[in-house]
Design an enzyme around this catalytic site. Structure first.
Site, short mmCIF file in Angstrom:
data_model
loop_
_atom_site.label_atom_id
_atom_site.label_comp_id
_atom_site.label_asym_id
_atom_site.label_seq_id
_atom_site.Cartn_x
_atom_site.Cartn_y
_atom_site.Cartn_z
N LYS A 50 38.14 28.77 41.35
CA LYS A 50 39.40 29.41 41.74
C LYS A 50 40.61 28.66 41.21
O LYS A 50 41.59 29.24 40.78
CB LYS A 50 39.52 29.41 43.28
CG LYS A 50 38.66 30.40 43.99
CD LYS A 50 38.89 30.30 45.51
CE LYS A 50 37.98 31.23 46.25
NZ LYS A 50 38.57 32.55 46.45
N LYS A 55 42.18 37.81 35.69
CA LYS A 55 42.79 37.86 37.03
C LYS A 55 42.92 36.46 37.60
O LYS A 55 41.95 35.71 37.66
CB LYS A 55 41.93 38.73 37.95
CG LYS A 55 42.45 38.78 39.38
CD LYS A 55 41.48 39.55 40.28
CE LYS A 55 41.90 39.41 41.72
NZ LYS A 55 41.77 37.98 42.20
N ASP A 104 43.18 33.94 40.74
CA ASP A 104 42.61 34.06 42.08
C ASP A 104 43.74 34.12 43.11
O ASP A 104 44.88 33.74 42.83
CB ASP A 104 41.64 32.91 42.38
CG ASP A 104 40.33 33.48 42.93
OD1 ASP A 104 39.27 32.90 42.70
OD2 ASP A 104 40.39 34.54 43.58
N GLU A 105 43.35 34.55 44.36
CA GLU A 105 44.41 34.85 45.33
C GLU A 105 45.20 33.60 45.72
O GLU A 105 46.35 33.71 46.13
CB GLU A 105 43.80 35.50 46.59
CG GLU A 105 42.87 34.63 47.40
CD GLU A 105 41.50 34.50 46.79
OE1 GLU A 105 41.19 35.23 45.83
OE2 GLU A 105 40.73 33.65 47.27
N GLN A 148 35.67 43.66 39.76
CA GLN A 148 36.00 42.25 39.49
C GLN A 148 34.75 41.41 39.70
O GLN A 148 34.16 41.45 40.79
CB GLN A 148 37.12 41.77 40.43
CG GLN A 148 37.78 40.45 40.08
CD GLN A 148 36.90 39.20 40.25
OE1 GLN A 148 36.86 38.35 39.39
NE2 GLN A 148 36.18 39.09 41.34
N ALA A 149 34.36 40.66 38.70
CA ALA A 149 33.25 39.72 38.85
C ALA A 149 33.75 38.36 38.36
O ALA A 149 34.07 38.20 37.18
CB ALA A 149 32.04 40.16 38.05
N HIS A 188 42.04 45.98 46.41
CA HIS A 188 40.68 45.57 46.76
C HIS A 188 40.22 46.33 48.00
O HIS A 188 40.95 46.39 49.00
CB HIS A 188 40.64 44.07 47.05
CG HIS A 188 40.79 43.21 45.83
ND1 HIS A 188 39.80 42.35 45.41
CD2 HIS A 188 41.80 43.08 44.94
CE1 HIS A 188 40.21 41.72 44.32
NE2 HIS A 188 41.42 42.15 44.01
N HIS A 228 46.03 42.22 46.14
CA HIS A 228 44.92 41.48 46.75
C HIS A 228 45.15 41.52 48.25
O HIS A 228 46.29 41.53 48.70
CB HIS A 228 44.91 40.04 46.23
CG HIS A 228 43.61 39.35 46.47
ND1 HIS A 228 43.20 38.94 47.72
CD2 HIS A 228 42.60 39.02 45.64
CE1 HIS A 228 42.02 38.37 47.63
NE2 HIS A 228 41.62 38.41 46.39
N ARG A 229 44.05 41.53 49.02
CA ARG A 229 44.21 41.73 50.49
C ARG A 229 43.79 40.50 51.29
O ARG A 229 43.44 40.60 52.47
CB ARG A 229 43.41 42.94 50.92
CG ARG A 229 41.92 42.81 50.60
CD ARG A 229 41.11 43.98 51.13
NE ARG A 229 39.70 43.77 50.83
CZ ARG A 229 38.71 44.49 51.33
NH1 ARG A 229 38.96 45.49 52.16
NH2 ARG A 229 37.44 44.24 51.02
N SER A 264 35.05 44.04 44.47
CA SER A 264 35.03 42.63 44.09
C SER A 264 34.45 41.80 45.23
O SER A 264 34.55 42.18 46.39
CB SER A 264 36.47 42.17 43.81
OG SER A 264 36.55 40.77 43.66
N GLY A 265 33.83 40.69 44.86
CA GLY A 265 33.32 39.77 45.89
C GLY A 265 31.80 39.65 45.80
O GLY A 265 31.07 40.43 46.39
N LYS A 311 36.75 31.39 37.38
CA LYS A 311 36.31 30.45 38.42
C LYS A 311 35.97 29.10 37.77
O LYS A 311 35.50 29.07 36.62
CB LYS A 311 35.06 31.00 39.12
CG LYS A 311 35.28 32.39 39.74
CD LYS A 311 36.02 32.32 41.05
CE LYS A 311 36.20 33.68 41.65
NZ LYS A 311 36.82 33.67 42.96
N LYS A 330 29.48 39.57 48.72
CA LYS A 330 29.44 38.41 49.63
C LYS A 330 30.35 38.58 50.85
O LYS A 330 30.30 37.77 51.78
CB LYS A 330 29.86 37.16 48.86
CG LYS A 330 31.33 37.14 48.49
CD LYS A 330 31.70 35.94 47.64
CE LYS A 330 33.19 35.91 47.37
NZ LYS A 330 33.59 34.87 46.43
C1 CAP Z 1 35.88 37.28 44.28
C2 CAP Z 1 37.23 36.80 44.75
C3 CAP Z 1 38.03 37.86 45.46
C4 CAP Z 1 37.31 38.59 46.54
C5 CAP Z 1 38.31 39.14 47.55
C6 CAP Z 1 37.09 35.59 45.65
O1 CAP Z 1 35.30 36.26 43.52
O2 CAP Z 1 38.01 36.40 43.65
O3 CAP Z 1 39.18 37.20 45.97
O4 CAP Z 1 36.61 39.65 45.98
O5 CAP Z 1 37.62 39.92 48.50
O6 CAP Z 1 38.00 34.76 45.56
O7 CAP Z 1 36.13 35.54 46.39
P1 CAP Z 1 33.78 36.45 43.06
P2 CAP Z 1 37.88 41.51 48.59
O8 CAP Z 1 33.74 37.59 42.09
O9 CAP Z 1 33.40 35.13 42.41
O10 CAP Z 1 32.99 36.71 44.28
O11 CAP Z 1 37.69 42.00 47.17
O12 CAP Z 1 36.86 41.98 49.56
O13 CAP Z 1 39.28 41.69 49.07
MG MG Z 2 39.59 35.62 44.78
#
Ligand code: CAP
Ligand code: MG
Length: 426
Positions: free
Chosen positions: A164, A188, A190-191, A371-372, A313, A280-281, A349-350, A162, A320
């Site tokens: 992102k 990883k 980011d999406e 995932q953190a 995921h 990733h979802r 994750s999240g 991060k 969050k």
């Molecule tokens: C988490 C994350 C993931 C989320 C996706 C984000 O980052 O990279 O994409 O976990 O949600 O972009 O928010 P943090 P889920 O670790 O900084 O929160 O896993 O529920 O699909």
């Molecule tokens: Mg992400």
């Protein structure tokens, strides 16, 4: 096949209702939640069965002889909260072997827009073995990714560098090195990070695996990179081949935005290239979050296992993003249970950080990936210390030691706890 009399359709929709019918083991069974609007529950359920199998809004001039054998049937209908639970059996003759997108266009297509239902949610489904056999399922599965990473028991760890998006290629690689040296298994993307002016996919991929190999030598631990190849299909294929050429072991695909057609084809490509798929979802909550309307995350996760992802995921319950503990546990059980396909590794994750690890492992066990992103990259002393703090928290939780106790001899964990404590982000 015997001669099927052509029937004059009377109450067309109610012809799709046969409460008490005992489905054969060669049918696809789907559980819906529905709230009728302006029609009886029977007719609403009948309309769902009609529209998702062979019917339309009116009786028809003529039906082909085989029509009757292809009609879906509502076989259970009972009150559930403000609506009804409707169970519908679909003859296998409706579905093309190996074509998951066609199944989705049937049981998760037009029906969500029907006026006869105020709300409709696809909750769950079952498929017969003869249909399951037409799909490969995961190439690696949990056993395969654990073997790939050389991690037998503990959770795999992942971190997104991060913010992102924003790091140059050089900065990204420096952070990757710090994270991997600090103990993170999986770097990883980011999406929404793909290939941008300041950090092109090709350059990143051409350099990162040499760095990975150096860090593996230095740490004696396997390291991998969940490189996001999400893009228009042909570009995804090109990027997957580039990853394989450079010795990568995984790709990451945003499976909802790319769609199940692309996912099914990328599963074939990644199988040939021996690349594990991290799914990733992103976008799922557009239709999974509303408990009255849409598609459950359980059903989406089941589609993903059939399509053949290796990791998915599934939520944290305490991070969050919205997810309930019981639902995440149910999804994780479905992903990891004995079924037609290899088990899929759930990814939690999240909003996670070291302070939340004991509760995550207490709820979901250790057969998962954690995932953190912010919870590592937000550490006061940077990515390496953040990575160390995460691993220290996992080791403590697995060893039954309190985080406070472990923090006495692990300054990185102590600093993480000083910053976030046991905060549950909202
Ligand atoms: C988490 C994350 C993931 C989320 C996706 C984000 O980052 O990279 O994409 O976990 O949600 O972009 O928010 P943090 P889920 O670790 O900084 O929160 O896993 O529920 O699909
Ligand atoms: Mg992400």
């Amino acid at each position: 096949m015997g001669k099927v009399e052509v029937v004059e359709m009377g109450e067309w929709y109610l012809d799709f209702v046969d409460i008490g019918y005992a489905p054969s083991d060669e049918e696809i069974l789907v559980d819906f939640y529905l709230e009728p609007r302006g029609v009886s529950p029977e007719e609403a359920a009948g309309r769902v069965a009609s529209e998702s199998s062979i019917g339309t809004w009116t009786t028809l001039w003529k039906l082909p002889e085989r029509a009757k054998e292809l009609m879906a049937r509502v076989y259970e209908l009972e009150r559930q909260g403000d609506g009804y639970r409707a169970r519908i059996a679909y003859p296998l003759g409706l579905w093309e072997a190996g074509n998951l997108v066609q199944l989705l266009s049937g049981i998760a297509g037009n029906i969500f827009g029907m006026k006869a239902v105020k709300n409709l949610r696809l909750e769950d489904f079952q498929i017969p073995e003869s249909y399951a056999e037409s799909f490969p399922g995961p190439e690696f599965g949990i056993e395969g990714v654990r073997k790939l990473m050389g991690v037998e028991k503990r959770p795999l760890t992942a971190t997104v560098p991060k913010p992102k998006i924003g790091w140059s290629t050089g900065e990204y690689l420096e952070i990757a090195r710090e994270l991997w040296l600090g103990g993170i298994d999986l770097l990883k993307d980011d999406e929404n990070f793909t290939s941008l002016d300041f950090n092109r996919f090709e350059e990143r991929v051409s350099r990162i695996y040499r760095l990975r190999d150096e860090v593996e030598k230095e740490t004696g631990e396997r390291k991998e990179y969940l490189v996001n190849i999400t893009a228009p299909y042909r570009e995804m294929e090109r990027r997957a081949r580039l990853v394989a050429e450079h010795g990568g072991g995984y790709v990451m695909i945003d499976i909802v935005v790319t769609g199940f057609s692309a996912l099914q084809s990328m599963r074939e490509v990644c199988g040939e290239l021996e690349l594990a798929i991290h799914a990733h979802r992103a976008m799922h909550a557009a239709f999974t979050r509303n408990p009255r309307h849409g598609i459950s995350m359980l059903a989406l996760a089941k589609f993903a296992r059939i399509a053949g992802v290796d990791q998915l995921h599934t939520g944290t319950a305490i991070g969050k993003l919205e997810s309930k503990a019981e639902e995440v546990k149910r999804i994780n059980r479905m992903l990891t249970c004995e079924w037609y396909f290899k088990p899929v590794l759930p990814v939690s994750s999240g909003g996670l950080h070291p302070g939340l690890i004991p509760e995550i492992l207490q709820m979901f066990g250790t057969d998962l990936a954690i995932q953190a992103g912010g919870g590592v990259m937000g550490h006061p002393r940077g990515p390496r210390a953040g990575a160390q703090a995460l691993r220290q928290a996992i080791d403590a939780a697995i060893g039954g030691e309190s985080l406070e106790e472990r923090a006495k001899r692990s300054p990185e964990l102590r600093e993480a706890l000083e910053k976030w404590g046991y905060l549950k982000p909202v």
